[in-house]
Design an enzyme around this catalytic site. Structure first.
Site, PDB file in Angstrom:
ATOM      1  N   ASP A  90      -2.129   7.297   4.638  1.00  0.00           N
ATOM      2  CA  ASP A  90      -2.248   6.844   3.267  1.00  0.00           C
ATOM      3  C   ASP A  90      -3.600   6.202   3.086  1.00  0.00           C
ATOM      4  O   ASP A  90      -4.326   5.949   4.005  1.00  0.00           O
ATOM      5  CB  ASP A  90      -1.112   5.888   2.879  1.00  0.00           C
ATOM      6  CG  ASP A  90      -0.953   4.760   3.870  1.00  0.00           C
ATOM      7  OD1 ASP A  90      -1.976   4.190   4.261  1.00  0.00           O
ATOM      8  OD2 ASP A  90       0.182   4.452   4.234  1.00  0.00           O
ATOM      9  N   LYS A 323      -1.364   5.033  -3.631  1.00  0.00           N
ATOM     10  CA  LYS A 323      -0.211   4.531  -2.884  1.00  0.00           C
ATOM     11  C   LYS A 323       0.276   5.588  -1.894  1.00  0.00           C
ATOM     12  O   LYS A 323      -0.031   6.771  -2.009  1.00  0.00           O
ATOM     13  CB  LYS A 323       0.924   4.182  -3.855  1.00  0.00           C
ATOM     14  CG  LYS A 323       0.559   3.077  -4.855  1.00  0.00           C
ATOM     15  CD  LYS A 323       0.435   1.732  -4.165  1.00  0.00           C
ATOM     16  CE  LYS A 323       0.057   0.643  -5.150  1.00  0.00           C
ATOM     17  NZ  LYS A 323      -1.354   0.644  -5.531  1.00  0.00           N
ATOM     18  N   ASP A 324       1.100   5.131  -0.945  1.00  0.00           N
ATOM     19  CA  ASP A 324       1.628   5.999   0.100  1.00  0.00           C
ATOM     20  C   ASP A 324       2.370   7.200  -0.478  1.00  0.00           C
ATOM     21  O   ASP A 324       2.935   7.134  -1.563  1.00  0.00           O
ATOM     22  CB  ASP A 324       2.623   5.233   0.974  1.00  0.00           C
ATOM     23  CG  ASP A 324       2.022   4.004   1.610  1.00  0.00           C
ATOM     24  OD1 ASP A 324       1.921   2.994   0.912  1.00  0.00           O
ATOM     25  OD2 ASP A 324       1.653   4.071   2.789  1.00  0.00           O
ATOM     26  N   LYS A 325       2.400   8.261   0.297  1.00  0.00           N
ATOM     27  CA  LYS A 325       3.246   9.393  -0.069  1.00  0.00           C
ATOM     28  C   LYS A 325       4.675   9.147   0.406  1.00  0.00           C
ATOM     29  O   LYS A 325       5.606   9.130  -0.389  1.00  0.00           O
ATOM     30  CB  LYS A 325       2.729  10.698   0.545  1.00  0.00           C
ATOM     31  CG  LYS A 325       3.636  11.872   0.163  1.00  0.00           C
ATOM     32  CD  LYS A 325       3.330  13.129   0.922  1.00  0.00           C
ATOM     33  CE  LYS A 325       4.348  14.209   0.516  1.00  0.00           C
ATOM     34  NZ  LYS A 325       4.358  15.329   1.451  1.00  0.00           N
TER      35      LYS A 325
END
Length: 691
Positions: A90, A323-325
């Site tokens: 990320d 943002k993170d997956k």
């Protein structure tokens, strides 16, 4: 495709004869997989053993055993409960903890390679470890313990903290009142004041394409600007689809009405009471701000989806951070002149995305404006005792963690991004091309392998480019630049790669230097401020004297990222910067580059970060498929919160904390568990567990 086929067999109750027949059909796929061995997914390390077990099962039993949920296996592999920790790449926060480098599991290195083919662990044996990027130290003294991070994507929840310090939540799907107001139309001139009946008839015929001339001339007898403006407005309001202009003939002024877009404009004719096509109320902010709730989807992927539905360019959207997956994330987004009604309508057709909390403002969002992110993290199957957990979390709350740049900063292949950055800074452009395009060991997509092989064989950018189905990847953009500008103009060719991607390489090099020097600083002086350290006064760095050091703590100390606009600590660790850069062929006193974009100004970064709003609890549960976090969307649908047992088959650590921007939750979790976060190390541990 192979993994999907094998899992289909494994999760359906086929007869033995049917299974054997289907396995025969899988055999060519399995052979192809063995020869290519290029899948980047850790899931693929199970293929050889799964294939063998299915064959044995089909031969020895009349029917296969139903295992797990069909939906979980076939449609959403990432949501399938798993006993292996995962590492997620990320941009800003997140990641996964792994075994400490010192705790070598028994038999590591043995049985990694399956007899039926090379495993993902073999493919990743050239990957980076924390040692390679300078992540060496811990600040706490507690004993580490094991656990599984991101077993489900719902185990990692990120809520953005706005620039006003408020945690962003999705809790309202309604349309704001001002968006529903019927705006008063602009004052319309009366027909008797402006247009005669004959003129209206001519304009009506022109609008319906009955006027053979193709335009209508209206002489302005009272030649004033105000009079002409009234006529222009009257025509455009009463006869949508017509445009006007002013012309002068033989000393007289005429307003000429004509069709701007032919019959296409006629198809969009509106009634006189309807607002104009691009009408946007003056008292409404130009940007619609909304909260984006997403599950298991990257920020840019989500914006691309919204762009397609709304028929907009992605750059019409703005946000404060990616943002993170593999997570559930909530963040604020802004879009230019799109109504809340249009955005809210998308909730009916979007999967894993929800939009809400709409409002109108006069400004977009800017990268970096956020104050940070609030994390809710579940680490499943923890081995630590309640006392070990208490010690670890208390240390995180009171002392914090080393503010290292996480592993996701440096890539996952055998050619780390910092090596490319170093070559750029050295102005060695042939090495830059070589590092990006040359064949490399390890896990990569098949088309990239073919592209690299073609480049190594022919050095022909056009031939190598033909091997890529998607030309937007870094390799494709560089090859396109080389084919356009030639191999003697690499700097211009490299410029076709988007600026953020190009700068990522040199920032990666800066990050490795920072990590390495901070590890030396912690090793040399521990967790105390010393003479020669740096602290910030406003935006400028100040060197501490011995007396000042007594009055400050490690939480005040910063270390520089190398550049032409920073100063360095005056103790021996500061001198190490020059030694390190000299060994890399760089001059620390001349960090300006011939290409302005690659000139490094440098910056300062705190050594230790202490999270805020830290809380935790050890919870027990039986079903590994249930969510252990009550999400914003579940609350809006009035779904009950998860109920935890006093006793259960499994134990998990549920923690919450907030971090400032540009810090890595991965590193906070690493400090709690004392586990290595590299994909290479994690894959080795996965393989050991599997065997």
């Amino acid at each position: 495709m192979l993994l999907r086929s094998l899992l289909t067999l494994y999760t359906h109750s086929f007869s033995a004869s049917v299974q054997l027949g289907l396995l025969e059909k899988c055999r060519p796929l399995f052979s192809l997989w063995k020869t290519r061995r290029v899948s980047p997914s850790p899931s693929y390390l199970f293929i050889p053993r799964l294939y063998k077990n299915l064959a044995l099962m089909a031969e020895s039993k009349p029917a296969s055993v139903q295992v797990g949920e069909k939906r979980g296996c076939l449609e959403n592999k990432e949501d399938t409960p798993s006993k292996k920790p995962k590492v997620e790449s990320d941009h800003e926060n997140g990641g996964s903890p792994h075994q400490d480098e010192k705790e070598e599991p028994e038999g590591e290195g043995k049985d990694v390679k399956e007899e039926d083919g090379e495993t993902f662990a073999d493919m990743m044996k050239h990957g980076l470890t924390e040692l390679d990027v300078g992540i060496l130290k811990y600040v706490s003294e507690h004993e580490g313990f094991s656990g599984i991070l991101k077993e489900r994507y719902s185990d990692f929840v990120v809520n953005e903290i706005s620039k006003h310090g408020k945690i962003v939540h999705l809790d309202d799907l309604s349309i704001p009142a001002e968006a529903e107001e019927v705006q008063e139309p602009e004052p319309q001139p009366t027909e008797t004041d402006v247009l005669t009946e004959e003129q209206k008839k001519q304009l009506g015929e022109l609008q319906l394409f009955k006027n053979k001339e193709g335009n209508v001339f209206i002489e302005v007898m009272d030649d004033t600007k105000e009079k002409r403006t009234l006529v222009h407005k009257a025509i455009k309001t009463l006869f949508p689809g017509l445009e006007t202009k002013t012309e002068e003939k033989e000393g007289h002024k005429f307003i000429v009405a004509y069709h701007a877009a032919g019959k296409k404009a006629l198809a969009e004719v509106r009634t006189t009471t309807a607002p104009r096509k691009h009408f946007w109320p003056k008292n409404r902010g130009c940007f619609c701000h909304f909260v984006l709730y997403k599950e298991n989807k990257d920020t840019m992927d989500a914006i691309n989806v919204l762009s397609k539905f709304l028929r907009l360019r992605p750059n019409m959207f703005s946000y404060m951070g990616t943002k993170d997956k593999r997570a559930i994330t909530v963040q604020e987004i802004a879009v230019l002149k799109i109504t809340a009604e249009r955005l809210a309508h998308l909730n009916k057709c979007l999967m894993n995305l929800k939009l809400g909390n709409f409002c109108y403002k006069n400004h977009p969002l800017k990268l970096g404006e956020l104050q940070g992110n609030h994390f809710t993290v579940v680490i499943r199957n923890i081995s630590g005792t309640d006392e070990q957990v208490r010690q670890a979390m208390s240390s995180l709350k009171q002392t914090g963690f080393i503010n290292y740049y996480g592993m996701q900063r440096f890539g996952t292949t055998a050619v780390p991004t910092q090596n490319v950055g170093r070559a750029i800074l050295r102005n060695d452009w042939n090495e830059v091309v070589d590092l990006i395009l040359k064949p490399r060991p390890g896990a990569e997509k098949e088309f990239l392998v073919r592209c690299r092989e073609e480049w190594a064989k022919s050095q022909d950018p056009e031939a190598a480019l033909k091997k890529l189905p998607n030309k937007r990847c870094v390799e494709g953009q560089l090859l396109r630049g080389l084919s356009m500008y030639g191999k003697k103009n690499i700097v211009t060719a490299f410029g076709l790669i988007p600026r953020n991607n190009r700068l990522m390489y040199i920032h990666s090099y800066q990050s490795v230097v920072w990590n390495t020097m901070v590890s030396r600083r912690i090793d040399a002086f521990g967790l105390r401020a010393v003479e020669g350290d740096l602290m910030l006064r406003g935006t400028a760095a100040h060197v501490l004297s011995a007396e000042e050091a007594e009055n400050h703590t490690i939480h005040d100390i910063v270390m520089p990222l190398p550049g032409f606009d920073v100063i360095y600590p005056t103790h021996h660790v500061g001198k190490g910067y020059k030694e390190l850069l000299t060994a890399d062929g760089l001059d620390i006193d001349n960090m300006r580059h011939k290409v302005k974009d690659y000139s490094l100004a440098g910056a300062y970064r705190r050594i230790i970060i202490r999270p805020s709003e830290v809380s935790w609890e050890v919870i027990q549960y039986d079903d590994p498929r249930i969510s252990l976090v009550h999400t914003d969307f579940e609350k809006m649908e009035n779904k009950p919160a998860p109920v935890f047992k006093t006793e259960g088959k499994h134990r998990a650590l549920r923690m919450e904390f907030s971090l400032p921007p540009s810090t890595y939750a991965t590193m906070a979790i690493r400090e709690v568990l004392k586990l290595d976060t590299s994909i290479k190390k994690q894959t080795q541990l996965n393989t050991t567990w599997f065997n």
